[in-house]
Design an enzyme around this catalytic site. Structure first.
Site, short mmCIF file in Angstrom:
data_model
loop_
_atom_site.label_atom_id
_atom_site.label_comp_id
_atom_site.label_asym_id
_atom_site.label_seq_id
_atom_site.Cartn_x
_atom_site.Cartn_y
_atom_site.Cartn_z
CB CYS A 7 25.04 18.74 13.57
SG CYS A 7 24.68 18.89 15.33
NE ARG A 43 22.51 11.70 9.61
CZ ARG A 43 22.41 12.03 10.89
NH1 ARG A 43 23.50 12.16 11.63
NH2 ARG A 43 21.23 12.26 11.43
#
Length: 283
Positions: A238, A180
């Protein structure tokens, strides 16, 4: 003050004077809508069995406000958060231990919020519920009302501009999975990639196979290899401020203070004016 507690230590404290308040924060990041499976139900898991005396805390409703411009898990309304903690029996003079189903993310979010809003004694059960070898119960306790009133700290919290600045002046860690970070996949947010200057530091690499944190020395060495040096300002983000809290907790275990960008990638990537970096290079 230790940031974590082992199951054996917790068992001893529960039978001693001034036992800790227990908060069950079982939560999972769910992609069930695309997988065609029912979403994870933390309350149902709690009702099936929890640590004796533990109170369930709903991460999505009590540790965050509704998704919106500030991300999927923005800060909760502090008055509502305080009321939820008092209902759970949290007082400023009583220790608190939080746990989840083992991943540690939900518990870390509660730990970070309580610490950031001024509670002096909060720890996470290392390894979560799977580490507990004692009995479980299914009855729901009715604790006496606590007296905790959240007072947010002037430090420890980053917004988007602060995260961008820290990526240039200090160390900004990206706690998501490496793919990611690199922008190879993005199952949730508008676009893949990372904040320019951020360092890939998947939070899953802070724990062993049993979900417990690596020893403090190993964590210090890991973060040192990522560019964290003594005195350097450190921040974490995050996807939406949950697994990032777990990385802030890992840093605390290592003795390294760090700030959390709560909006994280879900907020950053929602604004097409903000720059996005892709690939393994931070820039």
């Amino acid at each position: 003050m230790n940031a974590t507690i082992s199951a054996s230590e917790l068992a001893r404290e529960l039978t001693a004077g001034n036992p800790p308040v227990l908060l069950d924060v079982r939560w999972q990041l769910s992609t069930a809508k695309t997988a065609g499976e029912p979403s994870f139900d933390g309350r149902a898991a709690y009702e099936a069995g929890h640590l004796p005396g533990a109170v369930f805390v709903d991460l999505d409703r009590e540790l965050a406000s509704a998704p919106g411009a500030h991300g999927r898990h923005p800060l909760p309304d502090l008055a509502e958060f305080g009321a939820a903690m008092r209902r759970a029996g949290v007082s400023s003079g009583t220790p608190v231990v939080v746990y989840d189903g083992g991943m540690g993310w939900g518990a870390a979010r509660a730990w970070w919020l309580l610490r950031w809003t001024g509670h002096p004694d909060v720890r996470v059960l290392d390894g979560g519920l799977p580490s507990w070898e004692g009995p479980l119960e299914t009855s729901e306790p009715a604790p006496a009302e606590g007296d905790f009133v959240p007072v947010p700290s002037a430090t420890g919290l980053l917004d988007a501009d602060g995260a961008a600045a820290l990526a240039r002046s200090g160390v900004l860690l990206d706690a998501r999975a490496g793919e990611r970070y690199r922008g190879e996949v993005e199952p949730i947010d508008r676009v893949g990639g990372h904040i320019p200057g951020a360092i890939s530091a998947p939070t899953t690499e802070n724990v062993g196979p049993d979900g417990r944190f690596l020893p403090a020395g190993e964590l210090r060495a890991r973060f040192g290899e990522l560019g964290v040096s003594e005195g350097s300002p450190v921040g974490v983000y995050c996807g939406s401020g949950v697994s990032g809290a777990h990385e802030v907790l890992a840093l605390a275990v290592a003795g390294i203070p760090a700030a959390l960008y709560v909006g994280s990638w879900s907020e950053w990537s929602s604004d097409p004016e903000r720059p996005v970096a892709v690939g393994p290079d931070p820039q």
